[in-house]
Scaffold this active site. Sequence first.
Site, PDB file in Angstrom:
ATOM      1  N   GLU A 256      -0.946  -8.832   7.554  1.00 48.14           N
ATOM      2  CA  GLU A 256      -1.322  -8.667   9.098  1.00 48.14           C
ATOM      3  C   GLU A 256      -1.698  -9.668   9.354  1.00 48.14           C
ATOM      4  O   GLU A 256      -2.788  -9.423  10.930  1.00 48.14           O
ATOM      5  CB  GLU A 256      -1.700  -6.773   9.071  1.00 48.14           C
ATOM      6  CG  GLU A 256      -1.169  -5.668   8.855  1.00 48.14           C
ATOM      7  CD  GLU A 256      -1.556  -5.049   8.833  1.00 48.14           C
ATOM      8  OE1 GLU A 256      -2.431  -4.711   8.462  1.00 48.14           O
ATOM      9  OE2 GLU A 256      -0.799  -3.525   9.389  1.00 48.14           O
TER      10      GLU A 256
ATOM     11  N   GLU B 156      -6.356   5.027  16.106  1.00 44.08           N
ATOM     12  CA  GLU B 156      -6.192   3.502  15.815  1.00 44.08           C
ATOM     13  C   GLU B 156      -4.811   3.164  17.162  1.00 44.08           C
ATOM     14  O   GLU B 156      -4.164   3.992  17.504  1.00 44.08           O
ATOM     15  CB  GLU B 156      -5.210   3.464  14.765  1.00 44.08           C
ATOM     16  CG  GLU B 156      -5.867   3.399  13.538  1.00 44.08           C
ATOM     17  CD  GLU B 156      -5.259   2.806  12.628  1.00 44.08           C
ATOM     18  OE1 GLU B 156      -3.437   2.216  12.384  1.00 44.08           O
ATOM     19  OE2 GLU B 156      -4.817   3.096  10.977  1.00 44.08           O
TER      20      GLU B 156
ATOM     21  N   TRP C 103       4.206  -5.661  13.254  1.00 42.69           N
ATOM     22  CA  TRP C 103       5.459  -5.368  12.991  1.00 42.69           C
ATOM     23  C   TRP C 103       6.294  -5.084  13.483  1.00 42.69           C
ATOM     24  O   TRP C 103       7.826  -4.630  13.123  1.00 42.69           O
ATOM     25  CB  TRP C 103       5.116  -4.189  12.036  1.00 42.69           C
ATOM     26  CG  TRP C 103       4.167  -2.948  13.288  1.00 42.69           C
ATOM     27  CD1 TRP C 103       3.079  -2.602  12.714  1.00 42.69           C
ATOM     28  CD2 TRP C 103       4.605  -2.098  14.257  1.00 42.69           C
ATOM     29  NE1 TRP C 103       2.369  -2.082  14.049  1.00 42.69           N
ATOM     30  CE2 TRP C 103       3.020  -1.355  14.612  1.00 42.69           C
ATOM     31  CE3 TRP C 103       5.674  -1.767  14.782  1.00 42.69           C
ATOM     32  CZ2 TRP C 103       3.037  -0.712  15.483  1.00 42.69           C
ATOM     33  CZ3 TRP C 103       5.516  -0.789  15.722  1.00 42.69           C
ATOM     34  CH2 TRP C 103       4.512  -0.171  16.253  1.00 42.69           C
TER      35      TRP C 103
ATOM     36  N   ARG D 117       0.945  -1.081  -0.068  1.00 40.62           N
ATOM     37  CA  ARG D 117       0.340   0.052   0.323  1.00 40.62           C
ATOM     38  C   ARG D 117       1.238   1.467  -0.005  1.00 40.62           C
ATOM     39  O   ARG D 117       1.630   1.561  -0.164  1.00 40.62           O
ATOM     40  CB  ARG D 117      -0.495  -0.115   1.156  1.00 40.62           C
ATOM     41  CG  ARG D 117      -0.446  -0.234   2.447  1.00 40.62           C
ATOM     42  CD  ARG D 117      -0.934  -0.051   3.695  1.00 40.62           C
ATOM     43  NE  ARG D 117      -0.233  -0.006   4.821  1.00 40.62           N
ATOM     44  CZ  ARG D 117      -1.224  -0.538   6.505  1.00 40.62           C
ATOM     45  NH1 ARG D 117      -2.360   0.056   6.498  1.00 40.62           N
ATOM     46  NH2 ARG D 117      -0.033  -0.601   7.201  1.00 40.62           N
TER      47      ARG D 117
ATOM     48  N   ASN E  71      -4.436   7.480   4.955  1.00 44.10           N
ATOM     49  CA  ASN E  71      -4.127   7.067   5.873  1.00 44.10           C
ATOM     50  C   ASN E  71      -2.610   6.898   6.493  1.00 44.10           C
ATOM     51  O   ASN E  71      -1.840   6.660   5.363  1.00 44.10           O
ATOM     52  CB  ASN E  71      -4.453   6.202   5.382  1.00 44.10           C
ATOM     53  CG  ASN E  71      -4.237   4.585   6.825  1.00 44.10           C
ATOM     54  OD1 ASN E  71      -5.026   4.430   7.802  1.00 44.10           O
ATOM     55  ND2 ASN E  71      -3.051   3.923   7.278  1.00 44.10           N
ATOM     56  N   GLU E  72      -2.099   7.526   7.202  1.00 44.23           N
ATOM     57  CA  GLU E  72      -0.656   7.697   7.522  1.00 44.23           C
ATOM     58  C   GLU E  72       0.067   8.190   6.758  1.00 44.23           C
ATOM     59  O   GLU E  72       0.617   8.033   6.044  1.00 44.23           O
ATOM     60  CB  GLU E  72       0.054   6.595   8.275  1.00 44.23           C
ATOM     61  CG  GLU E  72      -0.889   6.190   9.731  1.00 44.23           C
ATOM     62  CD  GLU E  72      -0.588   4.857   9.964  1.00 44.23           C
ATOM     63  OE1 GLU E  72       0.366   4.346   9.763  1.00 44.23           O
ATOM     64  OE2 GLU E  72      -0.456   4.717  11.331  1.00 44.23           O
TER      65      GLU E  72
ATOM     66  N   TYR F 118      -1.224 -11.476  11.506  1.00 44.77           N
ATOM     67  CA  TYR F 118      -1.414 -12.015  13.646  1.00 44.77           C
ATOM     68  C   TYR F 118      -1.319 -10.842  14.066  1.00 44.77           C
ATOM     69  O   TYR F 118      -1.432 -10.876  15.171  1.00 44.77           O
ATOM     70  CB  TYR F 118       0.149 -11.971  13.476  1.00 44.77           C
ATOM     71  CG  TYR F 118       0.905 -13.518  13.148  1.00 44.77           C
ATOM     72  CD1 TYR F 118       0.689 -14.663  11.942  1.00 44.77           C
ATOM     73  CD2 TYR F 118       1.596 -14.495  13.834  1.00 44.77           C
ATOM     74  CE1 TYR F 118       1.365 -15.383  11.744  1.00 44.77           C
ATOM     75  CE2 TYR F 118       1.692 -15.371  14.539  1.00 44.77           C
ATOM     76  CZ  TYR F 118       2.190 -16.172  13.072  1.00 44.77           C
ATOM     77  OH  TYR F 118       2.507 -17.091  12.959  1.00 44.77           O
ATOM     78  N   HIS F 119      -1.418  -9.237  13.083  1.00 48.42           N
ATOM     79  CA  HIS F 119      -1.803  -8.372  14.570  1.00 48.42           C
ATOM     80  C   HIS F 119      -3.167  -8.710  15.687  1.00 48.42           C
ATOM     81  O   HIS F 119      -3.878  -9.451  15.350  1.00 48.42           O
ATOM     82  CB  HIS F 119      -2.194  -7.311  13.230  1.00 48.42           C
ATOM     83  CG  HIS F 119      -1.938  -5.952  14.194  1.00 48.42           C
ATOM     84  ND1 HIS F 119      -3.262  -5.544  15.028  1.00 48.42           N
ATOM     85  CD2 HIS F 119      -1.313  -4.899  13.714  1.00 48.42           C
ATOM     86  CE1 HIS F 119      -2.291  -4.413  15.699  1.00 48.42           C
ATOM     87  NE2 HIS F 119      -1.307  -3.959  14.893  1.00 48.42           N
TER      88      HIS F 119
HETATM   89  C1  GAL Z   1      -0.885   1.469  11.129  1.00 47.13           C
HETATM   90  C2  GAL Z   1      -1.431   1.266   9.564  1.00 47.13           C
HETATM   91  C3  GAL Z   1      -2.809   0.477   9.540  1.00 47.13           C
HETATM   92  C4  GAL Z   1      -2.690  -0.887  10.679  1.00 47.13           C
HETATM   93  C5  GAL Z   1      -1.810  -0.998  11.731  1.00 47.13           C
HETATM   94  C6  GAL Z   1      -1.392  -1.891  12.112  1.00 47.13           C
HETATM   95  O1  GAL Z   1       0.720   2.004  11.426  1.00 47.13           O
HETATM   96  O2  GAL Z   1      -3.143   2.522   9.682  1.00 47.13           O
HETATM   97  O3  GAL Z   1      -3.735   0.131   8.453  1.00 47.13           O
HETATM   98  O4  GAL Z   1      -1.511  -1.094   9.753  1.00 47.13           O
HETATM   99  O5  GAL Z   1      -0.931   0.536  11.652  1.00 47.13           O
HETATM  100  O6  GAL Z   1      -0.547  -1.760  13.623  1.00 47.13           O
END
Ligand code: GAL
Length: 681
Positions: free
Chosen positions: A368, A320, A328, A132, A170-171, A370-371
Amino acid sequence: MKRILPAVLATVLFANPLVSQAPATDATKLYLGAAWYPEAWPESRWERDLTLMQQAGINFVRITEFAWSAMEPSEGHYDLDWVNRAIRLAEKHGIAVVLGTPSAAPPAWLTQKYPQTLWVDQNGKRAEHGNRQQFNWANPKYRELSAKMASVMAERFGHDPNVIGWQIDNEYAEVSYDPQTKKMFQDWLRTRYGTLDALNARWTTSYWSQTYSDWSQIPIETKYGNPGLLLSWKRFISDTWRSYQKNQLDVIRTKADRRQWITTNMMGWFDEYDHYTVSQDLDLASWDDYVGSGHLNAARNGAAHDLTRGFLRKNFWVMETQPGFVNWHANNNALDKGEVRAMAWHDIGHGADAVEYWQWRSALNGQEEYHGTLVGADGEPVPLYDEVARVGKEFTAASHELMGTTVKSQVAVLQSYESRWAINWQRHNRQWDPVDALVSYYQPLRAEAHSVDIVSPSAPLDSYKLVVAPAMNLLTPQQTANLMQYVEHGGHLVFGQRSVMKDEDNSLQPARQPGPFAAPLGGRVEQYYALLAPVPVEGAWGNGTSAIWAEQLSAKDDTETLMRYGKSNGWLDGQPAAITKKVGKGRITYIGAWLDENTAKKAVHWMLDTSGVKSAWPVMPEGVELSLRESNQREIAILVNLSTETKTITLPGARKDILHNGESVTSVSLPAYGVAVLGNQ
Ligand code: GAL
């Protein structure tokens, strides 16, 4: 006397909906949310998700910020019906919606057809699809396409009663080094500097034969270039993010009700662009608050909240945060049981009006897997769900008391991206970290004053009794005037190390630090020294050390020396390390030492005392964080115990325990990760 509006002004004020209808950015309740991706699931599943959310007290979802390919499956063919169905179903469950514009994830058809919209790295390699944020933030075609998508969304949902706000993209992070962007940068320089002669003079390009005779000769440099060039590239990046954002924001503003606010999710200490520049067009500041590895660091994290609150100088959203853990980091440990709840209240204490968990459920495939989430791969609650549901209940119980309250501070800490960049490009001692320097003041200040604002040196300062500038390395003329005026109006301005060294082009001031403040202070920095080992300091704040860096100060007769260095490299021995002087109704202090924790506490105590900053609340026991939110009628105290032991706190008077049916208490006992929310009787 009644003031009568001039007719012309009255027409403007009442005819322009942007002026007469202020956006409802001040929340009407505390929001608890989840990032939800309905496009990843069969519609038959949505009802169960929303029911579980509702049961947990979740009252908003953020959707669509990565759903471009689902909303525009092929060029010009839009499908927003599913978005509408998701919004309607959420509404049925009492869940409001924040819509994300999807420009952080362009669809494959788009990047295939318009490869110029992909960013190019510094080695000339173009990004590919499959991740992305692969878009080029400066590219006109990308702007056209992303504004069109935002426009179609705003037309459809701009009056939707269940849509409360918008998140753009987003970010913001990646930038592009393609030839077209380079040309835009050169044009930006031409606008800023007017002539090459001016640019050459202000960057001192005679150094290493850098003199430019044509705008097209100017390169993009990010690390080792001329300091004026480095700073300009960062300013260009910031302005370009601002215009990238405005391109979508304007479209939404024209089509949507003003009650729908617009934000973007920022990233705490991230410094790839100037957040003050990018925030100014937004209604609301928000950020993504991740601990990553380890546990919540109340000072560093709390300062990031206060930084975000400072962008628009009002309450903000945590857009968030991690439901337990991320995916990560090198070690994605989970926050302890109770810590997620404690963190939610720590957020609210610092002025957040919303906390959103990322994410509700992991996509079955995608990067993602495992998040941390609130429901598992089977769609049923994970152990953390109940803790979040408790937060949901508590937010509902406390919402009414907290609405209309905000953090009010008598103390400000100054932060500037330009100063941070200037230092980071030439740290001189690799350990000298500007954020660490800021936190080294912020932590003891907050422990004693309980509320601290973090604001730009351009912000209005008159409401503060004390302004601390830990590393104001670079000041523009306007910022210098702002700080001078603050002192003239009776404020106490404290400079930390490395302050007032550079001008607005990142050139050395042709004066010793602190530049124009040296004369009123009656003292200056004679020399700075990077240190191999801490050196001793002693004086009004006791005996301690300075680590990493030491500045040898001098003081004229009527300037008070507060601290002196002990025996060290010879140059510093016996020399002033901290000086202060009353200047008119105000005061200037300069601290040339990086004080150890204990000495910093005493220094801060002296600063607060000298400036008349008082709090009715005592200093909390180690590990307990006190935050205060106030309105004219109320003071809400939020106590969070981040230690692993029970702590008992005697209150400065009887208080109403909001999470325990409003019972009257004069002390509270907080177990590990315990929380108390206390109101006036
Ligand atoms: C943020 C992002 C989210 C997701 C999250 C995972 O930086 O905006 O989409 O990836 O991290 O921790």
